[in-house]
Design an enzyme around this catalytic site. Structure first.
Site, mmCIF file in Angstrom:
data_model
loop_
_atom_site.group_PDB
_atom_site.id
_atom_site.type_symbol
_atom_site.label_atom_id
_atom_site.label_comp_id
_atom_site.label_asym_id
_atom_site.label_seq_id
_atom_site.Cartn_x
_atom_site.Cartn_y
_atom_site.Cartn_z
ATOM 1 N N ARG A 115 0.831 -1.206 0.000
ATOM 2 C CA ARG A 115 0.000 0.000 0.000
ATOM 3 C C ARG A 115 0.868 1.259 0.000
ATOM 4 O O ARG A 115 0.579 2.241 -0.702
ATOM 5 C CB ARG A 115 -0.927 0.000 1.223
ATOM 6 C CG ARG A 115 -2.079 -0.994 1.148
ATOM 7 C CD ARG A 115 -3.095 -0.759 2.251
ATOM 8 N NE ARG A 115 -2.628 -1.198 3.557
ATOM 9 C CZ ARG A 115 -2.966 -2.355 4.136
ATOM 10 N NH1 ARG A 115 -3.747 -3.209 3.508
ATOM 11 N NH2 ARG A 115 -2.533 -2.659 5.344
ATOM 12 N N ALA A 140 -16.684 -6.388 -9.212
ATOM 13 C CA ALA A 140 -15.499 -5.819 -9.857
ATOM 14 C C ALA A 140 -15.488 -6.064 -11.353
ATOM 15 O O ALA A 140 -15.239 -5.128 -12.145
ATOM 16 C CB ALA A 140 -14.235 -6.397 -9.222
ATOM 17 N N ASP A 167 -7.118 -6.694 -5.771
ATOM 18 C CA ASP A 167 -6.754 -7.487 -4.589
ATOM 19 C C ASP A 167 -7.949 -8.335 -4.168
ATOM 20 O O ASP A 167 -8.571 -8.090 -3.126
ATOM 21 C CB ASP A 167 -6.315 -6.549 -3.455
ATOM 22 C CG ASP A 167 -5.821 -7.308 -2.229
ATOM 23 O OD1 ASP A 167 -5.468 -8.490 -2.361
ATOM 24 O OD2 ASP A 167 -5.792 -6.702 -1.135
ATOM 25 N N SER A 178 -18.089 -5.411 -3.092
ATOM 26 C CA SER A 178 -19.449 -5.948 -3.099
ATOM 27 C C SER A 178 -20.101 -5.897 -1.720
ATOM 28 O O SER A 178 -21.290 -6.176 -1.586
ATOM 29 C CB SER A 178 -19.444 -7.393 -3.608
ATOM 30 O OG SER A 178 -18.631 -8.200 -2.768
ATOM 31 N N CYS A 180 -3.807 -13.753 -2.753
ATOM 32 C CA CYS A 180 -3.572 -14.234 -1.388
ATOM 33 C C CYS A 180 -3.794 -15.736 -1.294
ATOM 34 O O CYS A 180 -3.929 -16.280 -0.198
ATOM 35 C CB CYS A 180 -4.468 -13.492 -0.395
ATOM 36 S SG CYS A 180 -6.234 -13.698 -0.687
#
Length: 395
Positions: free
Chosen positions: A213, A279, A299, A252, A339
Protein backbone atom coordinates in the site's frame (compact mmCIF):
# COMPACT_ATOMS: atom_id res chain seq x y z
CA UNK A 1 5.91 -39.17 27.80
CA UNK A 2 2.80 -39.35 25.68
CA UNK A 3 1.63 -41.21 22.62
CA UNK A 4 3.35 -41.78 19.28
CA UNK A 5 2.45 -41.23 15.65
CA UNK A 6 4.50 -43.35 13.22
CA UNK A 7 5.34 -42.10 9.70
CA UNK A 8 5.18 -44.50 6.77
CA UNK A 9 8.31 -45.37 4.81
CA UNK A 10 9.40 -42.73 2.30
CA UNK A 11 7.53 -39.85 3.96
CA UNK A 12 9.87 -38.80 6.78
CA UNK A 13 12.55 -36.91 4.81
CA UNK A 14 10.69 -33.53 4.58
CA UNK A 15 10.01 -33.71 8.32
CA UNK A 16 13.66 -34.39 9.12
CA UNK A 17 14.53 -31.37 6.97
CA UNK A 18 12.27 -29.21 9.13
CA UNK A 19 8.85 -29.12 7.48
CA UNK A 20 6.25 -28.64 10.25
CA UNK A 21 3.31 -30.52 8.67
CA UNK A 22 2.57 -34.22 9.00
CA UNK A 23 -0.10 -35.10 6.47
CA UNK A 24 -2.72 -37.66 7.40
CA UNK A 25 -1.82 -39.94 4.49
CA UNK A 26 1.83 -39.98 5.68
CA UNK A 27 0.87 -41.74 8.92
CA UNK A 28 1.06 -45.51 9.14
CA UNK A 29 0.14 -45.95 12.83
CA UNK A 30 -1.21 -44.03 15.81
CA UNK A 31 -1.11 -45.27 19.40
CA UNK A 32 -4.41 -46.36 20.91
CA UNK A 33 -6.35 -43.76 22.84
CA UNK A 34 -4.93 -40.68 21.13
CA UNK A 35 -7.52 -37.90 20.95
CA UNK A 36 -7.82 -34.66 19.01
CA UNK A 37 -5.61 -32.02 20.57
CA UNK A 38 -3.24 -34.43 22.33
CA UNK A 39 0.46 -33.73 22.14
CA UNK A 40 2.08 -36.63 20.27
CA UNK A 41 5.62 -37.64 19.38
CA UNK A 42 6.21 -38.07 15.64
CA UNK A 43 8.52 -41.01 14.82
CA UNK A 44 10.10 -42.14 11.58
CA UNK A 45 9.86 -45.79 10.40
CA UNK A 46 12.93 -46.66 12.48
CA UNK A 47 11.29 -45.30 15.63
CA UNK A 48 13.48 -42.20 15.92
CA UNK A 49 11.72 -39.10 17.29
CA UNK A 50 11.41 -36.31 14.69
CA UNK A 51 9.58 -33.95 17.04
CA UNK A 52 6.27 -33.42 18.77
CA UNK A 53 3.06 -31.57 18.01
CA UNK A 54 -0.69 -31.47 18.39
CA UNK A 55 -2.78 -34.25 16.85
CA UNK A 56 -5.66 -33.32 14.53
CA UNK A 57 -7.29 -36.52 13.18
CA UNK A 58 -10.00 -34.67 11.24
CA UNK A 59 -7.63 -32.44 9.30
CA UNK A 60 -5.55 -33.21 6.20
CA UNK A 61 -2.62 -31.98 8.31
CA UNK A 62 -2.77 -34.52 11.12
CA UNK A 63 0.12 -33.12 13.20
CA UNK A 64 1.61 -29.64 13.28
CA UNK A 65 5.07 -29.94 14.79
CA UNK A 66 5.73 -27.56 17.68
CA UNK A 67 9.23 -28.66 18.65
CA UNK A 68 12.08 -30.85 17.38
CA UNK A 69 12.36 -32.26 20.88
CA UNK A 70 10.79 -35.64 21.60
CA UNK A 71 8.50 -34.11 24.22
CA UNK A 72 7.76 -30.68 25.70
CA UNK A 73 5.43 -29.27 28.33
CA UNK A 74 2.84 -27.08 26.60
CA UNK A 75 2.17 -25.03 29.69
CA UNK A 76 1.79 -21.29 30.16
CA UNK A 77 5.57 -20.81 30.30
CA UNK A 78 5.93 -22.45 26.88
CA UNK A 79 3.42 -20.10 25.25
CA UNK A 80 4.83 -17.04 27.03
CA UNK A 81 8.31 -17.86 25.74
CA UNK A 82 7.15 -18.30 22.13
CA UNK A 83 5.05 -15.12 22.31
CA UNK A 84 7.92 -13.06 23.74
CA UNK A 85 10.13 -14.20 20.88
CA UNK A 86 7.45 -13.27 18.34
CA UNK A 87 6.88 -9.85 19.92
CA UNK A 88 10.60 -9.05 19.98
CA UNK A 89 10.78 -9.67 16.24
CA UNK A 90 8.09 -7.02 15.67
CA UNK A 91 9.22 -4.44 18.20
CA UNK A 92 13.01 -4.77 18.40
CA UNK A 93 14.02 -6.13 15.00
CA UNK A 94 11.35 -4.72 12.67
CA UNK A 95 10.61 -1.68 14.88
CA UNK A 96 7.01 -1.66 13.68
CA UNK A 97 5.67 0.61 16.46
CA UNK A 98 7.71 3.48 14.94
CA UNK A 99 5.29 3.81 12.02
CA UNK A 100 2.20 1.78 12.87
CA UNK A 101 0.17 0.55 15.83
CA UNK A 102 -1.37 -2.29 13.82
CA UNK A 103 0.60 -5.44 13.08
CA UNK A 104 0.54 -9.21 13.29
CA UNK A 105 1.99 -10.38 16.59
CA UNK A 106 1.79 -14.12 15.85
CA UNK A 107 1.83 -15.70 12.40
CA UNK A 108 1.16 -19.39 12.97
CA UNK A 109 3.97 -21.64 11.66
CA UNK A 110 6.09 -18.58 10.91
CA UNK A 111 6.39 -17.99 14.67
CA UNK A 112 6.49 -21.70 15.61
CA UNK A 113 2.93 -21.56 16.96
CA UNK A 114 0.97 -23.47 14.28
CA UNK A 115 -2.69 -22.52 14.10
CA UNK A 116 -2.38 -19.33 16.17
CA UNK A 117 -2.82 -15.94 14.49
CA UNK A 118 -3.00 -12.72 16.49
CA UNK A 119 -3.25 -9.17 15.15
CA UNK A 120 -2.79 -6.09 17.32
CA UNK A 121 -4.90 -3.03 16.49
CA UNK A 122 -3.92 -0.19 18.79
CA UNK A 123 -4.47 -1.64 22.24
CA UNK A 124 -6.78 -4.40 21.07
CA UNK A 125 -5.93 -7.94 19.99
CA UNK A 126 -7.86 -10.17 17.57
CA UNK A 127 -6.85 -13.83 17.62
CA UNK A 128 -7.63 -17.07 15.79
CA UNK A 129 -7.12 -20.48 17.40
CA UNK A 130 -7.50 -22.90 14.51
CA UNK A 131 -6.46 -26.31 15.84
CA UNK A 132 -7.87 -28.72 18.40
CA UNK A 133 -4.61 -28.57 20.36
CA UNK A 134 -4.79 -24.80 20.75
CA UNK A 135 -8.51 -24.89 21.54
CA UNK A 136 -7.90 -27.33 24.43
CA UNK A 137 -5.32 -24.86 25.79
CA UNK A 138 -7.43 -21.78 25.09
CA UNK A 139 -7.23 -20.25 28.57
CA UNK A 140 -3.48 -20.88 28.84
CA UNK A 141 -2.96 -19.08 25.53
CA UNK A 142 -5.22 -16.17 26.47
CA UNK A 143 -3.37 -15.82 29.78
CA UNK A 144 -0.05 -15.78 27.92
CA UNK A 145 -1.30 -13.21 25.42
CA UNK A 146 -2.42 -10.97 28.28
CA UNK A 147 0.94 -11.33 30.02
CA UNK A 148 3.12 -10.66 26.98
CA UNK A 149 1.07 -8.22 24.88
CA UNK A 150 -0.89 -6.50 27.68
CA UNK A 151 -3.83 -5.58 25.41
CA UNK A 152 -6.89 -3.67 26.52
CA UNK A 153 -9.07 -6.41 25.08
CA UNK A 154 -8.82 -9.76 23.29
CA UNK A 155 -11.34 -10.80 20.65
CA UNK A 156 -11.65 -14.18 18.93
CA UNK A 157 -12.36 -14.28 15.20
CA UNK A 158 -12.34 -17.96 14.15
CA UNK A 159 -11.58 -19.44 10.76
CA UNK A 160 -14.83 -21.34 10.35
CA UNK A 161 -13.52 -23.82 7.78
CA UNK A 162 -10.52 -24.67 9.94
CA UNK A 163 -12.76 -25.11 12.99
CA UNK A 164 -15.01 -27.47 11.04
CA UNK A 165 -12.04 -29.56 9.90
CA UNK A 166 -10.67 -29.70 13.44
CA UNK A 167 -14.04 -30.45 15.03
CA UNK A 168 -13.83 -27.51 17.42
CA UNK A 169 -16.55 -24.98 18.28
CA UNK A 170 -16.72 -21.64 16.51
CA UNK A 171 -16.23 -19.10 19.28
CA UNK A 172 -16.17 -15.41 18.39
CA UNK A 173 -16.33 -12.05 20.09
CA UNK A 174 -14.83 -10.42 23.17
CA UNK A 175 -13.18 -12.92 25.55
CA UNK A 176 -10.89 -10.76 27.70
CA UNK A 177 -10.79 -7.13 28.79
CA UNK A 178 -13.14 -4.30 27.89
CA UNK A 179 -14.28 -3.59 24.35
CA UNK A 180 -13.95 0.03 23.17
CA UNK A 181 -17.14 2.08 23.04
CA UNK A 182 -16.42 2.97 19.39
CA UNK A 183 -14.43 1.18 16.67
CA UNK A 184 -10.76 1.89 17.40
CA UNK A 185 -8.51 3.71 14.95
CA UNK A 186 -5.05 2.65 13.85
CA UNK A 187 -2.32 4.53 12.01
CA UNK A 188 -0.31 3.08 9.12
CA UNK A 189 2.37 5.21 7.46
CA UNK A 190 0.36 8.34 8.21
CA UNK A 191 -3.01 6.95 7.08
CA UNK A 192 -5.79 6.48 9.64
CA UNK A 193 -8.17 3.50 9.56
CA UNK A 194 -11.07 2.50 11.77
CA UNK A 195 -11.11 -1.21 12.60
CA UNK A 196 -14.11 -3.49 12.91
CA UNK A 197 -12.73 -5.62 15.75
CA UNK A 198 -13.44 -9.25 15.06
CA UNK A 199 -15.86 -8.39 12.26
CA UNK A 200 -15.62 -8.44 8.50
CA UNK A 201 -12.91 -10.46 6.78
CA UNK A 202 -10.11 -12.31 8.60
CA UNK A 203 -9.25 -10.35 11.76
CA UNK A 204 -10.74 -7.05 10.53
CA UNK A 205 -7.83 -5.50 8.60
CA UNK A 206 -5.16 -6.77 6.21
CA UNK A 207 -1.83 -5.84 7.73
CA UNK A 208 -0.04 -8.10 5.22
CA UNK A 209 -0.38 -5.48 2.43
CA UNK A 210 1.19 -2.67 4.49
CA UNK A 211 4.32 -2.08 2.40
CA UNK A 212 2.55 -2.68 -0.90
CA UNK A 213 0.00 0.00 0.00
CA UNK A 214 2.81 2.39 0.88
CA UNK A 215 4.53 1.73 -2.47
CA UNK A 216 1.40 2.36 -4.50
CA UNK A 217 0.74 5.53 -2.52
CA UNK A 218 4.12 6.93 -3.54
CA UNK A 219 3.38 6.51 -7.27
CA UNK A 220 -0.11 7.97 -7.72
CA UNK A 221 0.17 11.74 -7.19
CA UNK A 222 -2.13 13.48 -9.65
CA UNK A 223 -3.40 10.19 -11.10
CA UNK A 224 -6.84 8.58 -11.40
CA UNK A 225 -7.02 5.40 -9.33
CA UNK A 226 -9.45 2.48 -9.30
CA UNK A 227 -9.23 0.25 -6.21
CA UNK A 228 -11.03 -3.07 -6.76
CA UNK A 229 -12.00 -5.34 -3.84
CA UNK A 230 -11.13 -2.40 -1.61
CA UNK A 231 -12.63 -3.83 1.61
CA UNK A 232 -12.32 -0.86 4.00
CA UNK A 233 -10.30 1.29 1.61
CA UNK A 234 -6.73 0.10 2.20
CA UNK A 235 -5.01 0.88 -1.10
CA UNK A 236 -7.45 3.62 -2.04
CA UNK A 237 -6.86 5.56 1.18
CA UNK A 238 -3.09 5.45 0.71
CA UNK A 239 -3.55 6.71 -2.85
CA UNK A 240 -5.84 9.55 -1.80
CA UNK A 241 -3.70 10.67 1.14
CA UNK A 242 -0.68 10.77 -1.17
CA UNK A 243 -2.28 13.08 -3.70
CA UNK A 244 -4.19 10.99 -6.24
CA UNK A 245 -6.50 13.19 -8.29
CA UNK A 246 -9.44 10.77 -8.16
CA UNK A 247 -9.94 7.48 -6.28
CA UNK A 248 -12.85 5.10 -6.82
CA UNK A 249 -13.14 2.22 -4.33
CA UNK A 250 -15.17 -0.80 -5.44
CA UNK A 251 -16.42 -3.65 -3.28
CA UNK A 252 -19.45 -5.95 -3.10
CA UNK A 253 -19.83 -5.52 0.69
CA UNK A 254 -21.98 -2.66 1.91
CA UNK A 255 -20.65 -2.69 5.51
CA UNK A 256 -17.04 -2.70 4.28
CA UNK A 257 -17.71 0.25 1.99
CA UNK A 258 -19.43 2.16 4.79
CA UNK A 259 -16.25 1.82 6.84
CA UNK A 260 -14.16 2.81 3.78
CA UNK A 261 -16.25 5.98 3.42
CA UNK A 262 -15.78 6.74 7.12
CA UNK A 263 -12.04 6.23 6.71
CA UNK A 264 -12.04 8.69 3.83
CA UNK A 265 -13.66 11.30 6.08
CA UNK A 266 -11.13 10.60 8.85
CA UNK A 267 -8.31 11.36 6.41
CA UNK A 268 -10.10 14.31 4.75
CA UNK A 269 -9.96 12.56 1.37
CA UNK A 270 -12.72 14.29 -0.56
CA UNK A 271 -11.51 12.96 -3.90
CA UNK A 272 -12.29 9.38 -2.81
CA UNK A 273 -15.70 7.85 -3.45
CA UNK A 274 -17.00 4.35 -2.87
CA UNK A 275 -19.27 2.31 -5.08
CA UNK A 276 -20.89 -1.04 -4.35
CA UNK A 277 -20.43 -3.27 -7.39
CA UNK A 278 -19.05 -6.54 -8.72
CA UNK A 279 -15.50 -5.82 -9.86
CA UNK A 280 -15.69 -7.57 -13.22
CA UNK A 281 -19.06 -6.07 -14.06
CA UNK A 282 -17.78 -2.62 -13.13
CA UNK A 283 -14.74 -3.06 -15.37
CA UNK A 284 -16.90 -4.19 -18.27
CA UNK A 285 -19.17 -1.16 -17.93
CA UNK A 286 -16.17 1.17 -17.64
CA UNK A 287 -14.65 -0.30 -20.79
CA UNK A 288 -17.90 -0.03 -22.75
CA UNK A 289 -18.38 3.59 -21.71
CA UNK A 290 -14.80 4.51 -22.61
CA UNK A 291 -13.71 5.31 -19.04
CA UNK A 292 -9.96 5.09 -18.47
CA UNK A 293 -7.81 5.39 -15.35
CA UNK A 294 -4.10 5.65 -14.65
CA UNK A 295 -3.87 3.00 -11.93
CA UNK A 296 -5.90 -0.13 -11.17
CA UNK A 297 -5.44 -2.11 -7.96
CA UNK A 298 -6.78 -5.66 -7.94
CA UNK A 299 -6.75 -7.49 -4.59
CA UNK A 300 -9.48 -10.16 -4.68
CA UNK A 301 -10.29 -12.59 -1.86
CA UNK A 302 -8.61 -15.99 -1.78
CA UNK A 303 -9.64 -17.86 -4.94
CA UNK A 304 -7.73 -21.13 -4.44
CA UNK A 305 -7.82 -22.55 -0.89
CA UNK A 306 -6.34 -25.84 -2.20
CA UNK A 307 -4.30 -27.04 -5.19
CA UNK A 308 -7.48 -28.60 -6.60
CA UNK A 309 -8.92 -25.11 -7.03
CA UNK A 310 -5.85 -23.58 -8.69
CA UNK A 311 -6.79 -24.18 -12.33
CA UNK A 312 -10.12 -22.41 -11.95
CA UNK A 313 -8.54 -19.61 -9.92
CA UNK A 314 -5.94 -18.94 -12.62
CA UNK A 315 -8.73 -18.52 -15.19
CA UNK A 316 -10.44 -16.01 -12.90
CA UNK A 317 -7.19 -14.09 -12.34
CA UNK A 318 -6.46 -13.94 -16.09
CA UNK A 319 -10.00 -12.79 -16.82
CA UNK A 320 -9.85 -10.12 -14.09
CA UNK A 321 -6.45 -8.86 -15.27
CA UNK A 322 -7.65 -8.67 -18.87
CA UNK A 323 -10.63 -6.57 -17.86
CA UNK A 324 -8.42 -4.34 -15.69
CA UNK A 325 -5.89 -3.76 -18.48
CA UNK A 326 -8.66 -2.65 -20.82
CA UNK A 327 -9.32 0.40 -18.65
CA UNK A 328 -5.68 1.29 -17.89
CA UNK A 329 -4.24 4.12 -19.97
CA UNK A 330 -1.06 3.25 -21.90
CA UNK A 331 1.82 3.77 -19.50
CA UNK A 332 -0.48 3.25 -16.52
CA UNK A 333 -0.07 0.84 -13.64
CA UNK A 334 -1.78 -2.37 -12.56
CA UNK A 335 -1.15 -3.60 -9.01
CA UNK A 336 -2.26 -7.23 -8.88
CA UNK A 337 -2.42 -9.45 -5.78
CA UNK A 338 -3.13 -13.06 -4.98
CA UNK A 339 -3.57 -14.23 -1.39
CA UNK A 340 -4.00 -17.87 -2.48
CA UNK A 341 -1.07 -19.78 -1.06
CA UNK A 342 -1.73 -22.65 -3.46
CA UNK A 343 -1.00 -20.39 -6.46
CA UNK A 344 2.70 -19.97 -7.21
CA UNK A 345 4.23 -16.65 -8.17
CA UNK A 346 5.10 -18.07 -11.60
CA UNK A 347 1.51 -19.16 -12.19
CA UNK A 348 0.18 -15.81 -11.04
CA UNK A 349 2.58 -13.83 -13.23
CA UNK A 350 1.55 -15.98 -16.20
CA UNK A 351 -2.05 -14.76 -15.84
CA UNK A 352 -0.83 -11.20 -16.41
CA UNK A 353 1.28 -12.28 -19.38
CA UNK A 354 -1.63 -14.17 -20.95
CA UNK A 355 -4.07 -11.29 -20.42
CA UNK A 356 -1.64 -8.83 -22.02
CA UNK A 357 -1.11 -11.17 -24.99
CA UNK A 358 -4.85 -11.46 -25.58
CA UNK A 359 -5.13 -7.66 -25.65
CA UNK A 360 -1.99 -7.08 -27.69
CA UNK A 361 -0.44 -5.00 -24.90
CA UNK A 362 2.96 -5.15 -23.24
CA UNK A 363 3.52 -5.56 -19.52
CA UNK A 364 6.66 -4.58 -17.63
CA UNK A 365 7.05 -5.98 -14.12
CA UNK A 366 8.50 -3.16 -12.03
CA UNK A 367 8.08 -4.66 -8.56
CA UNK A 368 7.49 -8.08 -7.03
CA UNK A 369 6.38 -8.18 -3.41
CA UNK A 370 4.58 -10.28 -0.86
CA UNK A 371 3.34 -10.17 2.69
CA UNK A 372 4.75 -7.72 5.22
CA UNK A 373 7.60 -9.03 7.42
CA UNK A 374 5.37 -9.38 10.47
CA UNK A 375 4.04 -12.39 8.51
CA UNK A 376 7.35 -14.35 8.58
CA UNK A 377 7.94 -17.54 6.60
CA UNK A 378 10.05 -20.50 7.72
CA UNK A 379 12.62 -21.55 5.13
CA UNK A 380 11.52 -25.12 5.81
CA UNK A 381 7.88 -24.27 5.07
CA UNK A 382 7.68 -22.10 1.93
CA UNK A 383 3.91 -22.60 1.84
CA UNK A 384 3.79 -19.83 4.42
CA UNK A 385 4.54 -17.29 1.69
CA UNK A 386 0.96 -16.98 0.50
CA UNK A 387 0.74 -13.36 -0.74
CA UNK A 388 1.90 -12.44 -4.23
CA UNK A 389 2.01 -8.80 -5.29
CA UNK A 390 3.03 -7.63 -8.76
CA UNK A 391 3.19 -4.00 -9.85
CA UNK A 392 3.31 -3.73 -13.64
CA UNK A 393 3.39 -0.98 -16.20
CA UNK A 394 0.86 -1.59 -18.99
CA UNK A 395 1.95 -0.38 -22.44
Amino acid sequence: MGSDVRIRRGRAKPLWRGHPWVYRDSIVAVDDGVEAGDLVTVRDPAGRAIGCGFFSPGSAIAVRILSREEWIETDRAFFVDRLRTALRLRTDTLQLPVFTDAFRVVHSEGDRLPGLVADLFGGHLVAQLSTAGLHRRRDLILDALEEVIEPESIHLKPDKKACAAEGIPVESGLVRGAAPADPPSILEHGVCFRIDLGGGQKTGFFTDQRYNRQLVGRLVRGRRVLDLHTYTGGFGLHAAVNGAREVICIDSSGPALALAAENAMLNNCRQLRVERADARRYLDEAHESGKRVDVVISDPPRLAPTRAAVKKALRVYRDLHLRAMRVVEPGGLLAASSCSGSVSEEEFEATLRDAAYDLGRTVQVIFKGGQAPDHPVLTTSPEGRYLKFLLVCVG
